[in-house]
Design an enzyme around this catalytic site. Structure first.
Site, PDB file in Angstrom:
ATOM      1  N   LEU D 227      -3.669  -2.543 -41.970  1.00  0.00           N
ATOM      2  CA  LEU D 227      -2.292  -3.182 -41.351  1.00  0.00           C
ATOM      3  C   LEU D 227      -1.010  -2.264 -41.199  1.00  0.00           C
ATOM      4  O   LEU D 227      -1.390  -1.013 -42.051  1.00  0.00           O
ATOM      5  CB  LEU D 227      -1.279  -3.937 -42.530  1.00  0.00           C
ATOM      6  CG  LEU D 227      -0.081  -4.645 -41.871  1.00  0.00           C
ATOM      7  CD1 LEU D 227      -0.728  -5.474 -40.678  1.00  0.00           C
ATOM      8  CD2 LEU D 227       0.904  -5.192 -43.213  1.00  0.00           C
ATOM      9  N   ASP D 228      -1.067  -1.956 -39.728  1.00  0.00           N
ATOM     10  CA  ASP D 228       0.110  -0.931 -38.861  1.00  0.00           C
ATOM     11  C   ASP D 228      -0.642   1.007 -39.083  1.00  0.00           C
ATOM     12  O   ASP D 228       0.402   1.188 -38.904  1.00  0.00           O
ATOM     13  CB  ASP D 228       1.575  -1.154 -39.461  1.00  0.00           C
ATOM     14  CG  ASP D 228       2.270  -2.494 -39.510  1.00  0.00           C
ATOM     15  OD1 ASP D 228       1.691  -3.250 -38.324  1.00  0.00           O
ATOM     16  OD2 ASP D 228       2.784  -2.746 -40.365  1.00  0.00           O
ATOM     17  N   ALA D 229      -1.791   0.687 -39.509  1.00  0.00           N
ATOM     18  CA  ALA D 229      -1.858   2.665 -39.150  1.00  0.00           C
ATOM     19  C   ALA D 229      -3.283   2.518 -38.083  1.00  0.00           C
ATOM     20  O   ALA D 229      -3.713   3.764 -37.956  1.00  0.00           O
ATOM     21  CB  ALA D 229      -2.882   2.482 -40.740  1.00  0.00           C
TER      22      ALA D 229
END
Lengths: 284, 284, 284, 284
Positions: D227-229
């Site tokens: 997530l969000d990486a």
């Protein structure tokens, strides 16, 4: 810092330029570490800059120039090649405001600006101690209404003696004579304390305050005969509001001036600025 | 959204203004949720804006006006008080470029712009569908060389019919007649597509490209008789470089134009903009 | 520079604070040159800052404190009043990176930073000549793994001797012991070279490069026991791209660090920063 | 818009790549309108992008691919060539927040985004009217705790049916299943409403407010399983202060989100984004 050659080319655009140049480089084993191209479709002009590892080539600058000559002629190139080991010689000129000088001298001393500063020339004596602390000779050449010709003869002599290839007007508050502008065409860098073309001439922050703008700026440009009208290298701004008096704008503007000038000078030193007409191509 | 009154004051500066006003408010239990002051030391003028919770006061606007009158007279105040429940009536005017319109209509529909939009007036019919989809009446008033007087009579009639207190020129590409400028003084908001005072008048992006600037901008200002010379509310810029043709500047500039206009309009709607001479105090 | 008093207040929010304070000032003829208010609706806390012309009041600081005491007690105020003629005493601490130091010393010398710098403390001897050229004493206090306690005892002694009220960690690359953080709570200003809370701790530019961010930043904050977690005073960023190696980010970051630190320090010196919990109200 | 081919190459760096490619193009008369190179010295990887006038070449894409194959194999190139006349097929996914959608749909409709939008998929029905007004089919696929597998099977079916090559999560507030991330690797673009890596996960503006940061931001990135990486395409920020509640940050953040997403998507559509490891090279 790596030893590199920088090849800068401007020529009429046509098919095959990149092929010809990159073939030439590849043929001799030239390792390109940075390459930038630009086609100006309006002017039908092509711009190109290469950084090449010096030790990847089997020869030095002189031989390069000889070998590359035929290609340059074929494509009607305006070109130059420089050696990162031959530092540009930059003479700084200043008056009384010291913010740009302090900033440039720091960047030079810390190695951020890869150039020599053979001397500083000023129409005031205020910054002698600062400059001499950095180990740089300081020449005080007063400019008065009635001695301008003699003063600029002396300035020109000092520049020649310093074997300078670049002049920086670091808030030098005098107008450079046309002859000097012409002699060092695209080699004199000025910082104007407004977002040009707004507020040409004197006291731009006061003009800005008067007009009630919400942003103030600074412009780094090459000096030409027409005041504040030369090719722009870089610009930046800072936000102001109703609480800022003209004097606050002067203070806030200093930070923009020094960073824009430092950026413009660094690009100039690295041969990243190509002038065409009254505009610049900046391969930053 | 909370129910508030906004009290806006401008008057000659002297000791005791804040004390008098805040005492008046405290006496009636007025709960201040936001307060801003500014002393213009050059003009010796004082500016002040308060937001007050409506339900903290024991009376409505009319009674407030009566009670506050003596103080206003004593300090020679230029003042107004507005009610957040009485939304401003904003007429949008546009031509063919839709970016500002799409943006303003979205902000209005989503509740970000707390105003009514009684109608849109345009010299072209292109945006009818977009506007009507938002449930807003659209008036097409063509402006030609030989019908200007009649056209602006019709525009003025529509504005009056709409009971508008604010006009927004959202890339309306016609010059507003002096009489209309005068009638809606400091109530007509324009977005100019340059960083004023650079590039006044037509085709500013092409002027900017021609000059070779490294930043382009937009200016939100009140319209006055003199073209592009009215009090500036807000400005912003975006960085460009040699790769951007004039057409790219047009594209990049759109984003700056719409955000600067939206910001300026929002501040106007919230009574955050005070005009003094040809400048603004913006309590943003 | 004008002689002013700065009155800074923080207290629980309720009706009548502004009225009480401004009445008090008006009663004595106090001429307010700048006033800022803020109601934190979440925390129900009120913040207020006034600049008052010293010569408009009939008394000095001591008498002011006595006269204002009852109001302060009534409203449970956390308050202070300072005199622009009593300059803050700011001790700078540094290690080897000189960019922030050069910048702060210039701003101090040019009068932009209205404070005294009684001395500089460093764990290295590199900047002695620079500092002494500015006429400021330089103390070299090496910090090693096995002498930390003694070293910080000496640091603390020097700070006390200097009668400092503010410490600035101008790229001082050591962790301040908790006891010192506690003793100078909200008086130690640090510049962290990342956009906190991203990249806490060591080598933030390398962390940023590793993550592939497109903006790098710097954060000026008060030092607390928890590393890089204290109240933030200011932040700023600069755009980077794929061409920038970690080393380029270090170089570009320097300019952001120095301007953010200078701004934060100036606000602190002018009593524009009010801390509440782990956040700041900055009346800039 | 001119008819062009875009040639994008990534390969291990060595001498002669540019020569080989530009020779190939020159041999067939290929007129290069834009060229960008990048050598990643750390990864020893070379990146290259050319735009070529389609009508300057004597053949189409298929023949180009055949002719260029041997060069690509020789230099172990990861490469692709695309045709500006074959528009990318972009499926937009959204939830309830409409700011990014309104913005993207405007840019698409005005021709600024050169792509097809075969359909919009949402877990809510709120934006149906807006989307359909633009003439685009709208699919409402609710996502609940207990139907996720079925829902994403339907989403995947719709994407396939739409023959999409790009998905845009325009504030789609659901987590994309790993299998879908994997299937459309570097083809799913998300806008995260923080300056990553700060404030990963839910309610980033509230996290930002809690921490007391002075800048908030948005990040456009490719979606990966973590997530969000994923690789960051672009980021931007806006300044906030103590007066901004979390809700104000939400409002201000919208403008950053939409412009960053639009920019990232435009670069993706123009094949300006090259992914290497978890980073991007963006030839903007």
């Amino acid at each position: 810092m790596e030893h590199t050659y920088t090849l800068v080319i401007s020529c009429p655009d046509r098919v095959g330029i990149v092929a010809k140049v990159s073939n030439f480089l590849a043929m001799y084993g030239g390792w390109i570490t940075e390459a930038s191209h630009h086609s100006d479709l309006d002017a039908n002009q092509f711009f190109m800059r290469h950084e090449i590892r010096a030790d990847s080539l089997p020869f030095g600058l002189e031989e390069f120039r000889t070998a590359f000559g035929p290609i340059a002629r074929e494509f009607e190139m305006n070109w130059r090649i420089t050696d990162s080991n031959t530092r540009k010689r930059v003479v700084l000129m200043c008056s009384k405001d010291s913010h740009c000088m302090v900033d440039l001298l720091y960047r030079w001393q810390s190695g951020e600006l890869n150039c020599d500063i053979p001397c500083v020339i000023s129409n005031h004596d205020d910054m002698r101690s600062l400059v001499e602390w950095h180990g740089i000779p300081y020449h005080h050449v007063p400019v008065m209404k009635d001695n301008k010709e003699a003063a600029y003869a002396e300035v020109e002599r000092l520049i020649e003696e310093a074997q300078a290839d670049t002049l920086v007007l670091a808030r030098y508050m005098q107008i450079i004579p046309p002859a000097l502008c012409d002699k060092y065409r695209h080699q004199i860098i000025n910082i104007h304390h407004s977002f040009l073309p707004s507020f040409v001439g004197a006291k731009p922050y006061h003009q800005a305050w008067e007009r009630g703008v919400k942003l103030i700026g600074a412009t780094c440009h090459y000096v030409t005969e027409e005041l504040d009208a030369g090719p722009i290298i870089d610009q930046d701004i800072v936000r102001v509001n109703h609480r800022h008096a003209a004097q606050d704008m002067v203070r806030l503007g200093r930070d923009v001036e020094k960073s824009v000038l430092a950026r413009g000078l660094a690009w100039h030193i690295q041969d990243r600025v190509l002038v065409h007409g009254n505009k610049t191509v900046v391969f930053s």
